[in-house]
Each structure stands twice: as C-alpha cells, then as structure tokens.
Write an enzyme that holds these catalytic residues in place. Structure first.
Site, mmCIF file in Angstrom:
data_model
loop_
_atom_site.group_PDB
_atom_site.id
_atom_site.type_symbol
_atom_site.label_atom_id
_atom_site.label_comp_id
_atom_site.label_asym_id
_atom_site.label_seq_id
_atom_site.Cartn_x
_atom_site.Cartn_y
_atom_site.Cartn_z
ATOM 1 N N HIS A 1 -7.794 -3.790 -0.040
ATOM 2 C CA HIS A 1 -6.904 -2.635 -0.079
ATOM 3 C C HIS A 1 -6.086 -2.455 1.192
ATOM 4 C CE1 HIS A 1 -8.665 -1.682 -3.891
ATOM 5 N NE2 HIS A 1 -9.844 -1.489 -3.352
ATOM 6 N N GLU B 1 0.874 -1.170 0.000
ATOM 7 C CA GLU B 1 0.000 0.000 0.000
ATOM 8 C C GLU B 1 0.911 1.220 0.000
ATOM 9 O OE1 GLU B 1 -3.141 -0.250 -0.509
ATOM 10 O OE2 GLU B 1 -3.227 -2.422 -0.230
ATOM 11 N N ASN C 1 -7.121 2.899 1.157
ATOM 12 C CA ASN C 1 -6.573 1.805 1.965
ATOM 13 C C ASN C 1 -6.864 1.916 3.462
ATOM 14 O OD1 ASN C 1 -4.536 3.676 2.926
ATOM 15 N ND2 ASN C 1 -3.392 3.291 1.040
ATOM 16 N N ASP D 1 -5.277 -8.377 0.980
ATOM 17 C CA ASP D 1 -5.176 -8.562 -0.472
ATOM 18 C C ASP D 1 -4.330 -9.777 -0.826
ATOM 19 O OD1 ASP D 1 -6.802 -6.426 -0.930
ATOM 20 O OD2 ASP D 1 -5.259 -5.087 -1.702
#
Length: 208
Positions: free
Chosen positions: A143, A5, A51, A148
C-alpha cells in the site's frame, strides 16, 4: 508498472498523494519513478491507516501539476501495467489529465486484476496481497506505491509463467479495445483466436 495512493476512492472528490512507476525490460527493473504529492488538503485518517501517508509527509511535496509532467515523461508511450488500474488508478489519472491538460491519457494498459482472475481461478480473492501470498512474495510495505509496483511486477512474472503452462499465449502489447484488459490467444472450435482475458464479463474476440 505503476501505482497510485490517494486520499480516498473517488476520482472526482479525492486526490492523488503518491505516484510510482518502474520500467521493466525482460523481467528486470531498469528505472523507477516515485514521489509523494501534496494534495493541498488534509489526508483523512482512514486513508493514512491504509497507506501510512500523513499530512506531515506530504507537506513539502510538490503538487500534482508539478509532478504529472515528470510522470508523463517517464512513461512515454509505454504500455502501462498495474493492479486494478482499470477501475481505480486510470480513473484518477484521467481525471487529473482532464483538469490539467484537457485530455485523457493515451497509453494502452494491462490490468493484472483481470489477468489474475483468468489464470488463478482457484483464489477466492484477487487483491495484490492475495497474489503475492499465493506466489510466496513478500508483502512488506504493501500500500505504498513503489512497493506495490515491485510486488506486482513479481506477481506479473509468475502469472505469465502460469498462463504459458495452461496453454494459451499472452499478448505482451495488446489490450482489449472494449475493457482494456489483456488479450490472450486461445484455441477454439474453429481454430485459434484472440479473446479478452476478462471473459465472461467481456466477450470481445478477434480472428488471428
């Protein structure tokens, strides 16, 4: 499997704020690595909306230079698997590697985006959440990097089943030397050959 991220889309201008990875053997998750990263800058509101990671959450997190060595130790020489990593995550990782170590990451990798485009042509979009919805896999927590990874591992397993059903073989540890997507074994006019799963964008082939 691994996922990042970040504060934005540019490897040169933005920063990594979370790194996660899981080790998968024969379909089972055997180990995991996950940490927030202090980017030493404010996280844009637009990134936080995607996120859910805020400045407060990363305030006491280690900086990337402290994290990257542990991440490299975790992945070792394994083949990396992730969604859209060719165009995004690998660029961020390699930029970080260049800045910290003066070199890029040497691991081979498989981008499941290319894999999805090859075996799920009926889908109009191939985002990770699209694949999860198609395979009836929960998208809760999407996210965030570790979530993920877990979601993509399940999608990867399902795509592997789908690919076998369509009659060509996925090579577990071989990637295209041109675009780094997955090589698959196909039957052609003159017999079997290995071709890039990113065809027709990439036309790499080699003989069996």
């Amino acid at each position: 499997m691994f996922d990042l991220e970040t504060t934005g889309l540019s490897p040169e201008m933005d920063a990594i704020i979370e790194i996660s990875a899981i080790k998968v053997k024969k379909g089972n998750v055997e180990d995991e690595f996950s940490t927030l990263v202090n980017p030493q800058r404010r996280i844009p509101a637009a990134a936080s909306r995607v996120n859910g990671i805020t400045d407060k959450m990363v305030a006491d997190a280690p900086v990337l230079k402290e994290v990257i060595e542990d991440f490299l130790s975790f992945i070792g020489s394994e083949v990396l698997v992730g969604h859209n990593i060719h165009s995004f995550d690998m660029k961020f990782l390699n930029h970080a590697m260049e800045e910290i170590y003066g070199r890029t990451l040497g691991n081979d990798y498989i981008d499941t985006l290319f894999m999805a485009r090859s075996c799920l042509k009926e889908l109009s979009h191939h985002r990770l959440t699209d694949l999860a919805a198609y395979f009836h896999i929960s998208t809760e927590g999407a996210h965030r990097a570790l979530n993920d990874c877990m979601m993509n591992q399940k999608c990867y397993e399902e795509m592997g089943k789908r690919i076998k059903e369509t009659g060509f073989q996925v090579l577990d540890t071989e990637v295209c030397p041109k675009c780094k997507s997955q090589l698959v074994k196909r039957n052609g006019r003159y017999g079997p050959f290995y071709g890039c799963s990113n065809y027709p964008k990439c036309r790499y082939t080699r003989n069996v």
